[in-house]
Enzyme design. Structure first.
Site, PDB file in Angstrom:
ATOM      1  N   LEU A 106       4.288   3.194  -1.302  1.00 28.05           N
ATOM      2  CA  LEU A 106       3.027   3.652  -0.736  1.00 28.05           C
ATOM      3  C   LEU A 106       1.939   3.354  -1.759  1.00 28.05           C
ATOM      4  O   LEU A 106       2.177   3.445  -2.968  1.00 28.05           O
ATOM      5  CB  LEU A 106       3.052   5.158  -0.439  1.00 28.05           C
ATOM      6  CG  LEU A 106       3.991   5.655   0.657  1.00 28.05           C
ATOM      7  CD1 LEU A 106       3.912   7.188   0.761  1.00 28.05           C
ATOM      8  CD2 LEU A 106       3.658   5.030   2.009  1.00 28.05           C
ATOM      9  N   ASP A 107       0.743   3.014  -1.300  1.00 28.14           N
ATOM     10  CA  ASP A 107      -0.378   2.831  -2.212  1.00 28.14           C
ATOM     11  C   ASP A 107      -0.596   4.111  -3.009  1.00 28.14           C
ATOM     12  O   ASP A 107      -0.248   5.209  -2.557  1.00 28.14           O
ATOM     13  CB  ASP A 107      -1.668   2.515  -1.435  1.00 28.14           C
ATOM     14  CG  ASP A 107      -1.597   1.189  -0.711  1.00 28.14           C
ATOM     15  OD1 ASP A 107      -0.801   0.332  -1.124  1.00 28.14           O
ATOM     16  OD2 ASP A 107      -2.342   1.012   0.275  1.00 28.14           O
TER      17      ASP A 107
END
Length: 319
Positions: free
Chosen positions: A152-153
């Protein structure tokens, strides 16, 4: 602006080539390379130049060489990322939603990197995982991503899946690649987002800005940038302050896929100026949350389970 001509196989070695544009005139060649070649830092660009792996119109140059319009800059090879073990970080709280003998599901907070970018870096999910589950140390795509099956960012919150042993990792990776693990997300977007709908457009690293990806629509662009298939399903859309709250499904989500896809149809995420979204006073990040993950059990039974994170970490933006 430099024209990115691509990465391909030459003499059994990866190579990349760029053609300099008017906007690049006078810039140092190491600066241009770092800006234009995905995944290449300026330090690594300098090292390649010093090793003689960079040529301008066939000639070796110094790192201080100022490019001219029409120069063709060639890399004999594009180095792979430096790998290192993630430093265990027991001080970082780990929100475990589900733990089995083979894998765990955790709830990552916004602002926490999934993995470190340099040796010894603390404050990452990877460090917290390997501190609690040391058996993950040699499991995963790389040493700095112990057990982690998907990223995930930094500023995206929500569920992440990590394996505790190699056998489980390989089994779950195969399911991910086959699209058999369902992943749903919540996003706060600008404007009224139509639903249901499907955004099925390939994406590629943006040669003009390595921080971004580009949604590709033209066949030539898809081929030139080696764009990869990407599918985002907008399941529901509800009116919300400053725009819409949408639920999307993206089982094989690539880097920045949801952000870029929604921006491509005119509905960027709130707090995501990189893709054209409006800035927020608080929280100071884009509003995207990995809501749930659904996988089949690794036994021979056909049972499935669907796990949702306890609470979407999406705050209401200030008026």
């Amino acid at each position: 602006m430099a024209k990115y001509l691509g990465v391909w196989e030459v003499r059994q070695m990866p190579a990349a080539e760029l053609e300099m544009g008017e906007d690049d005139v006078g810039q140092r060649v190491d600066v241009v390379l770092a800006q234009r070649v995905p995944g290449l830092s300026r330090a690594r660009a300098k090292a390649l130049i010093e090793e003689g792996a960079v040529r301008v119109d066939g000639r070796r140059v110094k790192k201080s060489y100022a490019v001219a319009a029409g120069d063709r800059v060639t890399l004999d090879r594009v180095p792979g990322p430096i790998d290192f073990y993630a430093a265990p970080d027991p001080s970082l709280a780990l929100d475990v939603l589900l733990e089995t003998d083979g894998y765990v599901i955790v709830d990552k907070a916004a602002g926490i990197p999934s993995h470190p970018l340099k040796a010894g870096e603390l404050g990452t999910l990877a460090g917290a995982l390997v501190a609690r589950y040391p058996e993950m140390r040699d499991v995963g795509y790389s040493k700095r991503e112990p057990g982690i099956l998907h990223r995930l960012d930094n500023n995206t919150s929500g569920v992440m899946l990590a394996a505790r042993d190699r056998e489980t990792f390989e089994a779950l990776r195969a399911q991910l690649q086959a699209g058999e693990i369902e992943k749903r997300y919540l996003a706060r977007c600008q404007g009224v987002v139509p639903a249901p709908m499907v955004i099925d457009m390939p994406i590629a690293s943006d040669p003009r800005d390595r921080r971004k990806v580009r949604v590709c629509t033209e066949p030539r662009e898809i081929k030139r940038l080696r764009a990869q298939p990407a599918r985002t399903e907008v399941l529901t859309s509800t009116p919300a302050e400053h725009g819409s709250l949408v639920e999307v499904r993206a089982n094989n989500a690539r880097r920045h896929q949801i952000r870029a896809h929604l921006a491509s149809i005119g509905h960027p995420l709130l707090g995501d100026p990189l893709y054209g979204g409006p800035l927020l006073e608080a929280p100071l990040h884009h509003l995207l949350h990995a809501l749930s993950i659904k996988i089949g059990t690794l036994s021979t039974t056909a049972t499935h389970w669907n796990h949702k994170s306890s609470a979407p970490k999406i705050a209401t933006p200030s008026s």
